[in-house]
Design a protein around this motif. Sequence first.
Motif, mmCIF file in Angstrom:
data_model
loop_
_atom_site.group_PDB
_atom_site.id
_atom_site.type_symbol
_atom_site.label_atom_id
_atom_site.label_comp_id
_atom_site.label_asym_id
_atom_site.label_seq_id
_atom_site.Cartn_x
_atom_site.Cartn_y
_atom_site.Cartn_z
ATOM 1 N N LYS A 1 6.870 -10.193 16.200
ATOM 2 C CA LYS A 1 6.707 -11.491 15.549
ATOM 3 C C LYS A 1 7.019 -11.405 14.060
ATOM 4 O O LYS A 1 6.482 -10.556 13.346
ATOM 5 N N LEU A 2 7.889 -12.281 13.615
ATOM 6 C CA LEU A 2 8.164 -12.462 12.191
ATOM 7 C C LEU A 2 7.211 -13.524 11.678
ATOM 8 O O LEU A 2 7.194 -14.653 12.164
ATOM 9 N N VAL A 3 6.407 -13.180 10.680
ATOM 10 C CA VAL A 3 5.332 -14.050 10.206
ATOM 11 C C VAL A 3 5.782 -14.921 9.039
ATOM 12 O O VAL A 3 5.482 -16.114 8.976
ATOM 13 N N GLU A 4 6.489 -14.323 8.076
ATOM 14 C CA GLU A 4 6.853 -15.067 6.867
ATOM 15 C C GLU A 4 8.128 -14.502 6.272
ATOM 16 O O GLU A 4 8.395 -13.294 6.355
ATOM 17 N N VAL A 5 8.910 -15.389 5.666
ATOM 18 C CA VAL A 5 10.104 -15.001 4.915
ATOM 19 C C VAL A 5 9.907 -15.420 3.465
ATOM 20 O O VAL A 5 9.661 -16.589 3.176
ATOM 21 N N LEU A 6 9.984 -14.445 2.550
ATOM 22 C CA LEU A 6 9.879 -14.708 1.114
ATOM 23 C C LEU A 6 11.278 -14.592 0.527
ATOM 24 O O LEU A 6 11.844 -13.501 0.462
ATOM 25 N N ASP A 7 11.823 -15.714 0.099
ATOM 26 C CA ASP A 7 13.216 -15.760 -0.348
ATOM 27 C C ASP A 7 13.304 -16.576 -1.640
ATOM 28 O O ASP A 7 13.501 -17.782 -1.619
ATOM 29 N N MET B 1 6.043 -5.174 5.787
ATOM 30 C CA MET B 1 6.956 -5.974 4.977
ATOM 31 C C MET B 1 8.283 -5.243 4.811
ATOM 32 O O MET B 1 8.347 -4.137 4.278
ATOM 33 N N LYS B 2 9.350 -5.864 5.293
ATOM 34 C CA LYS B 2 10.693 -5.328 5.171
ATOM 35 C C LYS B 2 11.313 -5.886 3.894
ATOM 36 O O LYS B 2 11.427 -7.104 3.736
ATOM 37 N N ILE B 3 11.691 -5.007 2.970
ATOM 38 C CA ILE B 3 12.216 -5.412 1.671
ATOM 39 C C ILE B 3 13.680 -5.015 1.585
ATOM 40 O O ILE B 3 14.022 -3.834 1.717
ATOM 41 N N ASP C 1 16.565 -10.621 -6.542
ATOM 42 C CA ASP C 1 17.498 -9.865 -5.700
ATOM 43 C C ASP C 1 16.899 -9.566 -4.332
ATOM 44 O O ASP C 1 17.588 -9.649 -3.318
ATOM 45 N N ASN C 2 15.622 -9.229 -4.297
ATOM 46 C CA ASN C 2 14.998 -8.792 -3.053
ATOM 47 C C ASN C 2 14.651 -9.953 -2.124
ATOM 48 O O ASN C 2 14.255 -11.035 -2.574
ATOM 49 N N LEU C 3 14.786 -9.696 -0.855
ATOM 50 C CA LEU C 3 14.363 -10.609 0.200
ATOM 51 C C LEU C 3 13.269 -9.906 0.985
ATOM 52 O O LEU C 3 13.391 -8.725 1.318
ATOM 53 N N TYR C 4 12.175 -10.613 1.283
ATOM 54 C CA TYR C 4 11.012 -10.003 1.923
ATOM 55 C C TYR C 4 10.756 -10.648 3.288
ATOM 56 O O TYR C 4 10.602 -11.872 3.383
ATOM 57 N N LEU C 5 10.711 -9.814 4.330
ATOM 58 C CA LEU C 5 10.379 -10.281 5.671
ATOM 59 C C LEU C 5 9.047 -9.667 6.078
ATOM 60 O O LEU C 5 8.888 -8.444 6.057
ATOM 61 N N LYS D 1 0.818 -1.219 0.000
ATOM 62 C CA LYS D 1 0.000 0.000 0.000
ATOM 63 C C LYS D 1 0.851 1.268 0.000
ATOM 64 O O LYS D 1 0.630 2.181 -0.786
ATOM 65 N N ARG D 2 1.820 1.344 0.898
ATOM 66 C CA ARG D 2 2.641 2.560 0.991
ATOM 67 C C ARG D 2 3.878 2.267 1.847
ATOM 68 O O ARG D 2 3.924 1.291 2.581
ATOM 69 N N SER D 3 4.851 3.173 1.717
ATOM 70 C CA SER D 3 6.070 3.040 2.499
ATOM 71 C C SER D 3 5.826 3.558 3.916
ATOM 72 O O SER D 3 5.248 4.636 4.099
ATOM 73 N N ILE D 4 6.270 2.802 4.904
ATOM 74 C CA ILE D 4 6.095 3.227 6.294
ATOM 75 C C ILE D 4 7.434 3.284 7.036
ATOM 76 O O ILE D 4 7.471 3.540 8.244
ATOM 77 N N GLY D 5 8.530 3.054 6.322
ATOM 78 C CA GLY D 5 9.838 3.122 6.961
ATOM 79 C C GLY D 5 10.959 2.978 5.955
ATOM 80 O O GLY D 5 10.761 2.508 4.835
ATOM 81 N N GLN D 6 12.148 3.417 6.359
ATOM 82 C CA GLN D 6 13.310 3.366 5.492
ATOM 83 C C GLN D 6 14.515 2.957 6.328
ATOM 84 O O GLN D 6 14.714 3.457 7.440
ATOM 85 N N GLY D 7 15.334 2.028 5.797
ATOM 86 C CA GLY D 7 16.524 1.591 6.505
ATOM 87 C C GLY D 7 17.750 1.660 5.627
ATOM 88 O O GLY D 7 17.696 2.116 4.481
ATOM 89 N N SER D 8 18.889 1.198 6.177
ATOM 90 C CA SER D 8 20.153 1.248 5.437
ATOM 91 C C SER D 8 20.138 0.308 4.242
ATOM 92 O O SER D 8 20.785 0.566 3.229
ATOM 93 N N TYR D 9 19.400 -0.804 4.342
ATOM 94 C CA TYR D 9 19.456 -1.837 3.306
ATOM 95 C C TYR D 9 18.146 -1.987 2.546
ATOM 96 O O TYR D 9 18.046 -2.842 1.671
ATOM 97 N N GLY D 10 17.137 -1.219 2.868
ATOM 98 C CA GLY D 10 15.863 -1.371 2.168
ATOM 99 C C GLY D 10 14.779 -0.527 2.788
ATOM 100 O O GLY D 10 15.043 0.424 3.535
ATOM 101 N N ILE D 11 13.538 -0.876 2.467
ATOM 102 C CA ILE D 11 12.392 -0.109 2.935
ATOM 103 C C ILE D 11 11.401 -1.030 3.648
ATOM 104 O O ILE D 11 11.479 -2.252 3.546
ATOM 105 N N VAL D 12 10.473 -0.413 4.366
ATOM 106 C CA VAL D 12 9.385 -1.141 5.019
ATOM 107 C C VAL D 12 8.080 -0.652 4.418
ATOM 108 O O VAL D 12 7.816 0.550 4.369
ATOM 109 N N GLN D 13 7.264 -1.587 3.922
ATOM 110 C CA GLN D 13 6.012 -1.253 3.264
ATOM 111 C C GLN D 13 4.829 -1.785 4.075
ATOM 112 O O GLN D 13 4.931 -2.846 4.717
ATOM 113 N N LEU D 14 3.736 -1.039 4.028
ATOM 114 C CA LEU D 14 2.479 -1.538 4.567
ATOM 115 C C LEU D 14 1.931 -2.548 3.573
ATOM 116 O O LEU D 14 1.649 -2.230 2.424
ATOM 117 N N ALA D 15 1.818 -3.804 3.990
ATOM 118 C CA ALA D 15 1.421 -4.894 3.092
ATOM 119 C C ALA D 15 0.095 -5.490 3.563
ATOM 120 O O ALA D 15 -0.024 -5.905 4.711
#
Length: 419
Positions: free
Chosen positions: A177-183, A121-123, A188-192, A96-110
Amino acid sequence: MIVLLILICTLVIVIKFTMLKLPNFQPACYGTSNGSEVNQQASDVRASSPDFKCVGSSRLPFPPVSSNSRHPLKQNQHVKVDNTCQYTQINQYLLKRSIGQGSYGIVQLAHDTLNNVDYAMKIMSRKKLLQKGGFFGRQAPQRNKFAKNSGTISHPLDRLRREIAVLQKVDHPNVVKLVEVLDDPAQDNLYLVFELLELGPVADVPNGNRIEETQARKYFRDLLLGIEYLHRNHIVHRDVKPANLLVGRDGRLRIADFGVCTEFCGSEDVLLDNTVGTPAFVAPEQLTGQFYGKAADIWAMGITLYVLIYGILPFSGTNVLTLYESIRNQELSFPGVQDLTSALLKDLLTRLLCKDPSQRITVSEIKEHPWVDSRRSFRKENCVSETDGAIFVEGLLPEVFSVPYFASLVKSVFSQHSV
């Protein structure tokens, strides 16, 4: 000549890949005398502990009272990305939208379209993680002189693996809680996928805004229960600060960001010799040599409580060196609004921020402190012991980058250099 050069470079990269790959994750076991990492086998632990019980990867030896609601971590190696609609869709998740930003990626509202639930979702990009850690074996400069000789993981990929492995095992109402890992090996992208904590960090970077004492007590109790659970399960967080304490719509605080945490076994605490985390929350003993992890976490809890109450840091400086000097030598003081806070709270802060770690208050003592347990209604039993003695967790760590993806990355590197 060009072919030979390509073969040599490929061999170097494959060796690097082999060194970074950790097919079977085992928590580091640290000795209590020198702080060095020991690779301890399951047979050794079984022999040293007659009550040994092999614990599965989804549980640690001290589960919370409410652990029955825990769902196992889902891991998916097939990721479908659809950009044809209004929102990008990753498998069943609409971003839906970005809700955070980090050194290695972004966090999205999923939004999970299957269960009608929102997640965070941490990408992260594997390529960025490799570059940050030194793609051709060159590590980024260490922040301190002790880092090389400690058991702490320094490569970003390994830190990510450690965080996934720890979150896969922990289960507590005050730990995120970590719910799912998409790998997907081909991407290239890893999704937490994490539970969504709508209210975000408990506080922003210290800006003078204070939290009312009653609310601060509630948040601190949540933090205390989470830290107690982690410590009893042989995990020190090592980066406790308001930015890593997230609050959900239910008002409950959760501890997040386990990228620099340390696991240990065979002792009551872990002896460390390097400094990680955020400088303003570093304990004074971390600046002088070897130190114990639990006491350092408690110091960081004290800094965090001080920030919640007063909106400022108790120790500060114009740069890191002057900040560290303040942490080591400056006496704890309270701002001019100290008359608005209770004497019991100031007593607790003084004991939390005792510069001598051997005299610093412990977790069990904090739970019994009058400010924390003001009405003698605070839950005394937070964790239930299932085993005594050494712990050995048999858990597989997700492959953060795999051979098919790695091969394609090597190909892209050579194609760029051949242009």
